[in-house]
Design an enzyme around this catalytic site. Structure first.
Site, PDB file in Angstrom:
ATOM      1  N   ILE A  26       0.842  -1.207   0.000  1.00 38.88           N
ATOM      2  CA  ILE A  26       0.000   0.000   0.000  1.00 38.88           C
ATOM      3  C   ILE A  26       0.877   1.256   0.000  1.00 38.88           C
ATOM      4  CG2 ILE A  26      -1.728   1.285   1.321  1.00 38.88           C
ATOM      5  CD1 ILE A  26      -2.751  -1.494   2.353  1.00 38.88           C
TER       6      ILE A  26
ATOM      7  N   ASP B 113      11.184   2.636   6.801  1.00 40.79           N
ATOM      8  CA  ASP B 113      10.801   1.220   6.837  1.00 40.79           C
ATOM      9  C   ASP B 113      12.032   0.461   7.309  1.00 40.79           C
ATOM     10  OD1 ASP B 113      10.189  -1.543   6.074  1.00 40.79           O
ATOM     11  OD2 ASP B 113       8.586  -0.718   4.826  1.00 40.79           O
TER      12      ASP B 113
ATOM     13  N   PRO C 137       2.287  -2.191   9.488  1.00 35.67           N
ATOM     14  CA  PRO C 137       1.360  -2.982  10.296  1.00 35.67           C
ATOM     15  C   PRO C 137       1.407  -2.569  11.763  1.00 35.67           C
ATOM     16  CG  PRO C 137       3.197  -4.340   9.497  1.00 35.67           C
ATOM     17  CD  PRO C 137       3.478  -2.948   9.076  1.00 35.67           C
TER      18      PRO C 137
ATOM     19  N   ARG D 286      -3.690   1.135  10.940  1.00 38.40           N
ATOM     20  CA  ARG D 286      -4.360   0.572  12.116  1.00 38.40           C
ATOM     21  C   ARG D 286      -4.390   1.641  13.197  1.00 38.40           C
ATOM     22  NH1 ARG D 286      -6.225  -2.646   9.326  1.00 38.40           N
ATOM     23  NH2 ARG D 286      -6.158  -4.922   9.432  1.00 38.40           N
TER      24      ARG D 286
ATOM     25  N   ASP E 151      -8.780   6.827   9.051  1.00 39.16           N
ATOM     26  CA  ASP E 151      -9.726   5.787   8.635  1.00 39.16           C
ATOM     27  C   ASP E 151      -9.810   4.705   9.703  1.00 39.16           C
ATOM     28  OD1 ASP E 151     -11.471   4.580   6.657  1.00 39.16           O
ATOM     29  OD2 ASP E 151      -9.922   3.038   6.426  1.00 39.16           O
TER      30      ASP E 151
ATOM     31  N   GLU F 162     -11.647   1.468  17.884  1.00 34.38           N
ATOM     32  CA  GLU F 162     -12.736   1.411  16.905  1.00 34.38           C
ATOM     33  C   GLU F 162     -13.596   0.154  17.026  1.00 34.38           C
ATOM     34  OE1 GLU F 162     -10.296   1.281  13.249  1.00 34.38           O
ATOM     35  OE2 GLU F 162     -11.172  -0.676  12.842  1.00 34.38           O
TER      36      GLU F 162
ATOM     37  N   HIS G 120     -13.129   3.021   8.852  1.00 30.84           N
ATOM     38  CA  HIS G 120     -12.347   1.876   8.334  1.00 30.84           C
ATOM     39  C   HIS G 120     -12.911   1.411   6.991  1.00 30.84           C
ATOM     40  CE1 HIS G 120      -9.451  -1.433   9.906  1.00 30.84           C
ATOM     41  NE2 HIS G 120      -9.431  -1.392   8.585  1.00 30.84           N
TER      42      HIS G 120
HETATM   43  P1  NAD Z   1       2.819  -4.904   3.582  1.00 30.57           P
HETATM   44  O1  NAD Z   1       3.140  -6.057   4.461  1.00 30.57           O
HETATM   45  O2  NAD Z   1       2.892  -5.073   2.095  1.00 30.57           O
HETATM   46  O3  NAD Z   1       3.724  -3.640   3.978  1.00 30.57           O
HETATM   47  C1  NAD Z   1       3.972  -3.277   5.306  1.00 30.57           C
HETATM   48  C2  NAD Z   1       5.323  -2.556   5.313  1.00 30.57           C
HETATM   49  O4  NAD Z   1       5.511  -2.043   6.640  1.00 30.57           O
HETATM   50  C3  NAD Z   1       6.512  -3.482   4.998  1.00 30.57           C
HETATM   51  O5  NAD Z   1       7.330  -2.896   4.006  1.00 30.57           O
HETATM   52  C4  NAD Z   1       7.239  -3.594   6.334  1.00 30.57           C
HETATM   53  O6  NAD Z   1       8.635  -3.749   6.185  1.00 30.57           O
HETATM   54  C5  NAD Z   1       6.891  -2.241   6.950  1.00 30.57           C
HETATM   55  N1  NAD Z   1       7.113  -2.213   8.390  1.00 30.57           N
HETATM   56  C6  NAD Z   1       7.172  -3.240   9.267  1.00 30.57           C
HETATM   57  N2  NAD Z   1       7.482  -2.784  10.491  1.00 30.57           N
HETATM   58  C7  NAD Z   1       7.625  -1.443  10.368  1.00 30.57           C
HETATM   59  C8  NAD Z   1       7.957  -0.411  11.281  1.00 30.57           C
HETATM   60  N3  NAD Z   1       8.250  -0.684  12.573  1.00 30.57           N
HETATM   61  N4  NAD Z   1       8.020   0.855  10.819  1.00 30.57           N
HETATM   62  C9  NAD Z   1       7.772   1.139   9.522  1.00 30.57           C
HETATM   63  N5  NAD Z   1       7.459   0.200   8.605  1.00 30.57           N
HETATM   64  C10 NAD Z   1       7.385  -1.071   9.029  1.00 30.57           C
HETATM   65  O7  NAD Z   1       1.345  -4.457   4.023  1.00 30.57           O
HETATM   66  P2  NAD Z   1       0.318  -3.582   3.185  1.00 30.57           P
HETATM   67  O8  NAD Z   1      -0.528  -4.483   2.352  1.00 30.57           O
HETATM   68  O9  NAD Z   1       1.025  -2.437   2.545  1.00 30.57           O
HETATM   69  O10 NAD Z   1      -0.631  -3.050   4.366  1.00 30.57           O
HETATM   70  C11 NAD Z   1      -0.149  -2.163   5.339  1.00 30.57           C
HETATM   71  C12 NAD Z   1      -1.177  -2.051   6.459  1.00 30.57           C
HETATM   72  O11 NAD Z   1      -2.350  -1.416   5.979  1.00 30.57           O
HETATM   73  C13 NAD Z   1      -1.689  -3.399   6.997  1.00 30.57           C
HETATM   74  O12 NAD Z   1      -0.825  -3.936   7.993  1.00 30.57           O
HETATM   75  C14 NAD Z   1      -3.033  -3.036   7.561  1.00 30.57           C
HETATM   76  O13 NAD Z   1      -2.877  -2.738   8.938  1.00 30.57           O
HETATM   77  C15 NAD Z   1      -3.419  -1.774   6.810  1.00 30.57           C
HETATM   78  N6  NAD Z   1      -4.625  -1.931   5.990  1.00 30.57           N
HETATM   79  C16 NAD Z   1      -5.678  -1.100   6.210  1.00 30.57           C
HETATM   80  C17 NAD Z   1      -6.841  -1.225   5.441  1.00 30.57           C
HETATM   81  C18 NAD Z   1      -8.041  -0.318   5.621  1.00 30.57           C
HETATM   82  O14 NAD Z   1      -9.129  -0.622   5.116  1.00 30.57           O
HETATM   83  N7  NAD Z   1      -7.899   0.816   6.295  1.00 30.57           N
HETATM   84  C19 NAD Z   1      -6.904  -2.214   4.456  1.00 30.57           C
HETATM   85  C20 NAD Z   1      -5.787  -3.027   4.250  1.00 30.57           C
HETATM   86  C21 NAD Z   1      -4.658  -2.886   5.020  1.00 30.57           C
END
Ligand code: NAD
Length: 342
Positions: free
Chosen positions: A155, A174, A204, A232, A256, A261, A293
Protein backbone atom coordinates in the site's frame (compact mmCIF):
# COMPACT_ATOMS: atom_id res chain seq x y z
CA UNK A 1 -19.37 -30.06 2.75
CA UNK A 2 -17.23 -27.45 4.58
CA UNK A 3 -19.20 -25.52 7.20
CA UNK A 4 -18.18 -21.89 7.64
CA UNK A 5 -19.20 -19.54 10.45
CA UNK A 6 -18.89 -16.03 9.01
CA UNK A 7 -18.68 -13.26 11.65
CA UNK A 8 -19.33 -9.51 11.50
CA UNK A 9 -21.24 -9.92 8.24
CA UNK A 10 -22.22 -6.85 6.27
CA UNK A 11 -24.48 -6.89 3.18
CA UNK A 12 -21.52 -6.19 0.86
CA UNK A 13 -19.63 -9.25 2.24
CA UNK A 14 -22.61 -11.54 1.60
CA UNK A 15 -23.04 -10.27 -1.97
CA UNK A 16 -19.52 -11.26 -3.00
CA UNK A 17 -19.18 -14.48 -0.95
CA UNK A 18 -22.57 -15.76 -2.20
CA UNK A 19 -21.61 -14.89 -5.77
CA UNK A 20 -18.24 -16.69 -5.65
CA UNK A 21 -18.86 -19.72 -3.40
CA UNK A 22 -20.39 -23.01 -4.55
CA UNK A 23 -23.18 -24.17 -2.22
CA UNK A 24 -22.53 -27.82 -3.13
CA UNK A 25 -19.03 -27.44 -1.72
CA UNK A 26 -19.42 -25.06 1.26
CA UNK A 27 -22.18 -23.91 3.55
CA UNK A 28 -21.74 -20.38 4.90
CA UNK A 29 -23.72 -19.25 7.93
CA UNK A 30 -23.60 -15.46 8.16
CA UNK A 31 -23.57 -14.08 11.71
CA UNK A 32 -23.98 -10.32 12.09
CA UNK A 33 -22.30 -10.33 15.49
CA UNK A 34 -18.57 -9.82 15.93
CA UNK A 35 -16.46 -12.74 17.10
CA UNK A 36 -15.39 -12.40 20.72
CA UNK A 37 -15.45 -14.34 23.99
CA UNK A 38 -19.24 -14.01 24.23
CA UNK A 39 -19.97 -15.20 20.70
CA UNK A 40 -17.25 -17.78 19.95
CA UNK A 41 -19.51 -20.72 20.90
CA UNK A 42 -21.79 -19.85 17.95
CA UNK A 43 -19.10 -21.54 15.83
CA UNK A 44 -19.53 -24.94 17.56
CA UNK A 45 -19.83 -27.60 14.89
CA UNK A 46 -18.31 -25.47 12.13
CA UNK A 47 -15.01 -26.31 10.37
CA UNK A 48 -14.00 -22.77 9.49
CA UNK A 49 -14.43 -19.33 11.00
CA UNK A 50 -14.26 -16.33 8.69
CA UNK A 51 -13.35 -13.17 10.63
CA UNK A 52 -12.52 -9.51 10.06
CA UNK A 53 -10.50 -6.64 11.49
CA UNK A 54 -12.51 -5.97 14.65
CA UNK A 55 -13.15 -9.57 15.66
CA UNK A 56 -11.14 -10.55 18.75
CA UNK A 57 -9.26 -13.81 18.40
CA UNK A 58 -7.90 -14.05 21.94
CA UNK A 59 -6.57 -17.20 23.63
CA UNK A 60 -10.02 -17.93 25.14
CA UNK A 61 -11.77 -17.43 21.81
CA UNK A 62 -9.30 -19.73 20.07
CA UNK A 63 -9.73 -22.41 22.74
CA UNK A 64 -13.53 -22.23 22.39
CA UNK A 65 -13.29 -22.44 18.60
CA UNK A 66 -10.92 -25.41 18.81
CA UNK A 67 -13.10 -27.29 21.30
CA UNK A 68 -16.09 -26.64 19.02
CA UNK A 69 -14.32 -28.26 16.06
CA UNK A 70 -13.00 -25.24 14.14
CA UNK A 71 -9.73 -26.01 12.37
CA UNK A 72 -9.27 -22.95 10.13
CA UNK A 73 -9.55 -19.22 10.77
CA UNK A 74 -9.87 -17.39 7.47
CA UNK A 75 -9.19 -13.69 7.99
CA UNK A 76 -10.82 -11.74 5.17
CA UNK A 77 -8.32 -8.89 5.63
CA UNK A 78 -4.59 -8.19 5.37
CA UNK A 79 -3.82 -7.08 8.95
CA UNK A 80 -3.70 -9.72 11.71
CA UNK A 81 -2.94 -7.82 14.90
CA UNK A 82 -6.18 -9.10 16.48
CA UNK A 83 -5.12 -12.79 16.66
CA UNK A 84 -3.28 -14.63 19.43
CA UNK A 85 -1.12 -16.64 17.02
CA UNK A 86 0.73 -18.65 19.66
CA UNK A 87 -2.55 -19.98 21.08
CA UNK A 88 -3.66 -21.10 17.65
CA UNK A 89 -0.41 -22.87 16.72
CA UNK A 90 -0.77 -26.65 16.41
CA UNK A 91 -4.54 -26.28 16.78
CA UNK A 92 -6.12 -24.00 14.20
CA UNK A 93 -4.59 -22.94 10.90
CA UNK A 94 -4.83 -19.26 9.98
CA UNK A 95 -5.01 -17.73 6.52
CA UNK A 96 -5.42 -14.12 5.48
CA UNK A 97 -5.74 -12.08 2.29
CA UNK A 98 -2.31 -10.47 2.00
CA UNK A 99 -3.21 -8.27 -0.96
CA UNK A 100 -6.65 -7.58 -2.34
CA UNK A 101 -6.25 -4.06 -3.65
CA UNK A 102 -3.45 -1.85 -2.39
CA UNK A 103 -4.99 0.75 -4.74
CA UNK A 104 -8.23 0.85 -2.71
CA UNK A 105 -6.39 1.81 0.49
CA UNK A 106 -3.78 4.10 -1.08
CA UNK A 107 -6.43 5.95 -3.10
CA UNK A 108 -8.53 6.43 0.04
CA UNK A 109 -5.45 7.82 1.82
CA UNK A 110 -5.04 10.36 -1.00
CA UNK A 111 -8.78 11.14 -0.96
CA UNK A 112 -8.51 11.90 2.76
CA UNK A 113 -5.38 13.98 2.26
CA UNK A 114 -7.01 16.06 -0.50
CA UNK A 115 -10.15 16.51 1.60
CA UNK A 116 -8.39 17.83 4.69
CA UNK A 117 -5.96 19.98 2.73
CA UNK A 118 -8.66 21.58 0.53
CA UNK A 119 -11.47 21.27 3.10
CA UNK A 120 -13.93 19.68 0.70
CA UNK A 121 -15.71 18.06 3.67
CA UNK A 122 -16.63 21.59 4.82
CA UNK A 123 -17.49 22.81 1.31
CA UNK A 124 -19.91 19.90 0.89
CA UNK A 125 -21.81 20.85 4.04
CA UNK A 126 -21.78 24.58 3.21
CA UNK A 127 -23.12 24.35 -0.34
CA UNK A 128 -25.85 21.92 0.74
CA UNK A 129 -27.09 24.78 2.91
CA UNK A 130 -26.63 27.30 0.08
CA UNK A 131 -23.73 28.87 1.93
CA UNK A 132 -21.34 29.78 -0.88
CA UNK A 133 -18.84 31.66 1.25
CA UNK A 134 -15.17 30.65 0.90
CA UNK A 135 -14.04 32.19 4.17
CA UNK A 136 -11.84 29.83 6.13
CA UNK A 137 -11.57 27.27 3.33
CA UNK A 138 -8.05 28.16 2.22
CA UNK A 139 -5.76 25.17 1.75
CA UNK A 140 -2.32 24.55 0.26
CA UNK A 141 -0.80 22.95 -2.85
CA UNK A 142 0.47 19.39 -2.49
CA UNK A 143 2.94 20.09 -5.31
CA UNK A 144 6.53 20.30 -3.98
CA UNK A 145 5.51 19.42 -0.42
CA UNK A 146 7.31 16.62 1.42
CA UNK A 147 5.32 13.55 2.30
CA UNK A 148 6.72 11.04 4.82
CA UNK A 149 5.54 7.49 4.22
CA UNK A 150 5.87 5.06 7.16
CA UNK A 151 5.94 1.54 5.71
CA UNK A 152 6.81 1.01 2.05
CA UNK A 153 5.04 -2.29 1.44
CA UNK A 154 2.27 -2.86 -1.08
CA UNK A 155 0.00 0.00 0.00
CA UNK A 156 2.82 2.40 0.87
CA UNK A 157 4.33 1.94 -2.61
CA UNK A 158 1.04 2.67 -4.39
CA UNK A 159 0.56 5.74 -2.20
CA UNK A 160 4.12 6.89 -3.01
CA UNK A 161 3.40 6.62 -6.74
CA UNK A 162 0.23 8.67 -6.35
CA UNK A 163 2.16 11.31 -4.40
CA UNK A 164 4.87 11.42 -7.08
CA UNK A 165 2.11 12.10 -9.61
CA UNK A 166 1.26 15.20 -7.59
CA UNK A 167 4.88 16.36 -7.76
CA UNK A 168 5.57 15.76 -4.09
CA UNK A 169 8.95 14.90 -2.55
CA UNK A 170 8.86 11.52 -0.83
CA UNK A 171 10.64 10.51 2.38
CA UNK A 172 10.16 7.03 3.74
CA UNK A 173 10.85 5.02 6.86
CA UNK A 174 10.80 1.22 6.84
CA UNK A 175 13.10 -1.16 8.78
CA UNK A 176 13.23 -3.22 5.56
CA UNK A 177 13.84 -0.58 2.86
CA UNK A 178 13.21 -1.50 -0.77
CA UNK A 179 16.38 -0.68 -2.71
CA UNK A 180 14.46 -0.83 -6.00
CA UNK A 181 12.16 2.01 -5.02
CA UNK A 182 13.13 5.04 -7.12
CA UNK A 183 12.63 8.69 -6.27
CA UNK A 184 12.27 7.98 -2.53
CA UNK A 185 14.67 9.01 0.21
CA UNK A 186 14.75 6.56 3.11
CA UNK A 187 15.55 8.11 6.50
CA UNK A 188 15.08 7.43 10.20
CA UNK A 189 11.60 7.76 11.69
CA UNK A 190 12.78 10.80 13.64
CA UNK A 191 14.06 12.49 10.46
CA UNK A 192 10.79 11.69 8.72
CA UNK A 193 8.88 13.35 11.57
CA UNK A 194 11.12 16.42 11.50
CA UNK A 195 11.10 16.95 7.72
CA UNK A 196 7.63 15.97 6.49
CA UNK A 197 4.76 18.33 5.73
CA UNK A 198 2.47 15.31 5.54
CA UNK A 199 2.88 11.93 7.25
CA UNK A 200 0.97 8.87 6.05
CA UNK A 201 1.05 5.56 7.94
CA UNK A 202 1.23 2.28 6.00
CA UNK A 203 2.98 -0.12 8.39
CA UNK A 204 1.36 -2.98 10.30
CA UNK A 205 0.38 -2.72 13.96
CA UNK A 206 2.86 -4.69 16.09
CA UNK A 207 4.49 -4.25 19.51
CA UNK A 208 7.21 -2.18 17.72
CA UNK A 209 4.75 0.15 15.97
CA UNK A 210 2.10 0.55 18.66
CA UNK A 211 1.73 4.28 19.40
CA UNK A 212 4.54 5.13 16.98
CA UNK A 213 2.71 8.45 16.78
CA UNK A 214 2.86 9.67 20.36
CA UNK A 215 3.58 12.82 22.37
CA UNK A 216 7.32 12.64 21.65
CA UNK A 217 7.09 11.97 17.91
CA UNK A 218 4.40 14.64 17.50
CA UNK A 219 6.72 17.13 19.27
CA UNK A 220 9.38 16.41 16.60
CA UNK A 221 6.99 17.14 13.72
CA UNK A 222 6.73 20.39 11.77
CA UNK A 223 4.14 22.86 12.96
CA UNK A 224 0.96 22.34 10.94
CA UNK A 225 1.85 18.78 9.86
CA UNK A 226 -0.94 16.73 8.25
CA UNK A 227 -1.31 13.18 9.59
CA UNK A 228 -3.08 10.44 7.59
CA UNK A 229 -3.75 7.02 9.12
CA UNK A 230 -5.35 4.34 6.95
CA UNK A 231 -3.37 1.51 8.55
CA UNK A 232 -4.36 0.57 12.12
CA UNK A 233 -5.69 2.76 14.93
CA UNK A 234 -3.19 1.47 17.48
CA UNK A 235 -0.33 3.15 15.61
CA UNK A 236 -1.53 6.47 16.99
CA UNK A 237 -1.89 7.46 20.65
CA UNK A 238 -5.28 9.14 20.20
CA UNK A 239 -4.98 11.27 23.31
CA UNK A 240 -1.61 12.62 22.14
CA UNK A 241 -3.14 13.27 18.71
CA UNK A 242 -6.02 15.18 20.28
CA UNK A 243 -3.56 17.28 22.31
CA UNK A 244 -1.53 17.88 19.13
CA UNK A 245 -4.61 19.11 17.28
CA UNK A 246 -5.71 21.29 20.19
CA UNK A 247 -2.25 22.88 20.47
CA UNK A 248 -2.32 23.45 16.67
CA UNK A 249 0.92 21.48 16.25
CA UNK A 250 -1.06 19.18 13.98
CA UNK A 251 -2.59 21.20 11.15
CA UNK A 252 -5.05 18.48 10.22
CA UNK A 253 -5.56 14.77 10.61
CA UNK A 254 -7.51 12.20 8.65
CA UNK A 255 -8.18 8.84 10.22
CA UNK A 256 -9.73 5.79 8.64
CA UNK A 257 -8.84 3.78 11.73
CA UNK A 258 -8.99 4.48 15.45
CA UNK A 259 -7.43 2.55 18.32
CA UNK A 260 -10.75 1.94 20.10
CA UNK A 261 -12.74 1.41 16.91
CA UNK A 262 -13.69 -2.22 17.71
CA UNK A 263 -17.10 -1.57 19.25
CA UNK A 264 -17.87 1.52 17.22
CA UNK A 265 -16.85 1.38 13.57
CA UNK A 266 -19.22 -0.35 11.13
CA UNK A 267 -22.14 0.30 13.51
CA UNK A 268 -24.83 3.00 13.54
CA UNK A 269 -24.30 4.80 16.85
CA UNK A 270 -26.20 7.94 15.85
CA UNK A 271 -29.08 7.38 18.28
CA UNK A 272 -27.10 6.54 21.40
CA UNK A 273 -25.14 8.60 23.90
CA UNK A 274 -21.63 8.33 22.51
CA UNK A 275 -19.27 7.90 25.43
CA UNK A 276 -15.81 7.79 23.82
CA UNK A 277 -14.79 11.36 24.68
CA UNK A 278 -11.53 11.23 22.73
CA UNK A 279 -13.20 10.17 19.48
CA UNK A 280 -16.08 12.59 20.10
CA UNK A 281 -13.63 15.49 20.49
CA UNK A 282 -11.54 14.42 17.49
CA UNK A 283 -14.65 14.23 15.27
CA UNK A 284 -15.77 17.64 16.57
CA UNK A 285 -12.51 19.27 15.43
CA UNK A 286 -12.95 21.13 12.12
CA UNK A 287 -9.53 19.97 10.93
CA UNK A 288 -10.04 16.27 11.69
CA UNK A 289 -11.76 13.93 9.25
CA UNK A 290 -12.75 10.42 10.33
CA UNK A 291 -13.97 7.62 8.09
CA UNK A 292 -15.11 4.29 9.46
CA UNK A 293 -12.35 1.88 8.33
CA UNK A 294 -13.62 2.04 4.78
CA UNK A 295 -10.35 2.35 2.84
CA UNK A 296 -10.68 -1.24 1.61
CA UNK A 297 -14.27 -0.80 0.42
CA UNK A 298 -14.13 -0.95 -3.36
CA UNK A 299 -15.85 -3.48 -5.63
CA UNK A 300 -12.47 -4.75 -6.81
CA UNK A 301 -11.20 -5.29 -3.27
CA UNK A 302 -14.40 -7.03 -2.11
CA UNK A 303 -14.27 -9.36 -5.10
CA UNK A 304 -10.60 -10.21 -4.48
CA UNK A 305 -11.18 -10.71 -0.73
CA UNK A 306 -14.00 -13.18 -1.38
CA UNK A 307 -12.11 -14.99 -4.14
CA UNK A 308 -8.86 -15.38 -2.16
CA UNK A 309 -10.67 -16.43 1.02
CA UNK A 310 -12.77 -19.05 -0.79
CA UNK A 311 -9.65 -20.41 -2.52
CA UNK A 312 -7.88 -20.72 0.86
CA UNK A 313 -10.88 -22.53 2.38
CA UNK A 314 -10.94 -24.89 -0.61
CA UNK A 315 -7.19 -25.59 -0.17
CA UNK A 316 -7.84 -26.32 3.51
CA UNK A 317 -10.76 -28.68 2.78
CA UNK A 318 -8.78 -30.56 0.15
CA UNK A 319 -5.80 -31.02 2.50
CA UNK A 320 -3.55 -28.89 0.29
CA UNK A 321 -0.86 -26.37 1.22
CA UNK A 322 -2.55 -23.03 1.84
CA UNK A 323 -0.74 -20.31 -0.07
CA UNK A 324 -1.75 -17.59 2.39
CA UNK A 325 -1.28 -19.44 5.68
CA UNK A 326 0.49 -17.52 8.45
CA UNK A 327 1.65 -18.37 11.96
CA UNK A 328 3.76 -16.75 14.66
CA UNK A 329 6.96 -18.23 13.22
CA UNK A 330 6.48 -16.72 9.76
CA UNK A 331 9.12 -14.03 10.36
CA UNK A 332 11.76 -16.77 10.75
CA UNK A 333 9.90 -19.41 8.79
CA UNK A 334 10.98 -22.96 9.61
CA UNK A 335 8.29 -24.49 7.42
CA UNK A 336 9.42 -27.11 4.90
CA UNK A 337 8.61 -26.00 1.36
CA UNK A 338 5.28 -27.40 0.24
CA UNK A 339 4.08 -28.02 3.82
CA UNK A 340 1.51 -26.34 6.04
CA UNK A 341 2.70 -24.30 9.06
CA UNK A 342 2.09 -27.35 11.30
P1 NAD B 1 2.82 -4.90 3.58
O1 NAD B 1 3.14 -6.06 4.46
O2 NAD B 1 2.89 -5.07 2.09
O3 NAD B 1 3.72 -3.64 3.98
C1 NAD B 1 3.97 -3.28 5.31
C2 NAD B 1 5.32 -2.56 5.31
O4 NAD B 1 5.51 -2.04 6.64
C3 NAD B 1 6.51 -3.48 5.00
O5 NAD B 1 7.33 -2.90 4.01
C4 NAD B 1 7.24 -3.59 6.33
O6 NAD B 1 8.64 -3.75 6.18
C5 NAD B 1 6.89 -2.24 6.95
N1 NAD B 1 7.11 -2.21 8.39
C6 NAD B 1 7.17 -3.24 9.27
N2 NAD B 1 7.48 -2.78 10.49
C7 NAD B 1 7.62 -1.44 10.37
C8 NAD B 1 7.96 -0.41 11.28
N3 NAD B 1 8.25 -0.68 12.57
N4 NAD B 1 8.02 0.86 10.82
C9 NAD B 1 7.77 1.14 9.52
N5 NAD B 1 7.46 0.20 8.61
C10 NAD B 1 7.39 -1.07 9.03
O7 NAD B 1 1.34 -4.46 4.02
P2 NAD B 1 0.32 -3.58 3.19
O8 NAD B 1 -0.53 -4.48 2.35
O9 NAD B 1 1.02 -2.44 2.54
O10 NAD B 1 -0.63 -3.05 4.37
C11 NAD B 1 -0.15 -2.16 5.34
C12 NAD B 1 -1.18 -2.05 6.46
O11 NAD B 1 -2.35 -1.42 5.98
C13 NAD B 1 -1.69 -3.40 7.00
O12 NAD B 1 -0.82 -3.94 7.99
C14 NAD B 1 -3.03 -3.04 7.56
O13 NAD B 1 -2.88 -2.74 8.94
C15 NAD B 1 -3.42 -1.77 6.81
N6 NAD B 1 -4.63 -1.93 5.99
C16 NAD B 1 -5.68 -1.10 6.21
C17 NAD B 1 -6.84 -1.23 5.44
C18 NAD B 1 -8.04 -0.32 5.62
O14 NAD B 1 -9.13 -0.62 5.12
N7 NAD B 1 -7.90 0.82 6.30
C19 NAD B 1 -6.90 -2.21 4.46
C20 NAD B 1 -5.79 -3.03 4.25
C21 NAD B 1 -4.66 -2.89 5.02
Amino acid sequence: MTKIAFFDTKPYDKTFFDQLSDEKEMHIHYFETKLNENTASLANGYDVVCAFVNDRLTENVIDTLYEGGVRLIAMRCAGYNNIDFKSAFNKIHIVRVPAYSPYAVAEHAMALLLSVVRQTHHSYVRTREFNFSLNGLDGFDLYSKTVGVVGTGKIGKVFINICKGFGMNVLAYDPYPDSNLEGVEYCSFEQLCRRSDIISLHCPLSPETEHIINKESIAQMKDGVVLINTSRGGLVDSQALLEGVKSRKIGSAALDVYEEEGEVFYEDKSAILFDDDTLRLLIAMPNVLVTSHQAFLTREALYNIAQTTITSIREFSEGKVMAHEICYQCAQCRKEPGKRCF
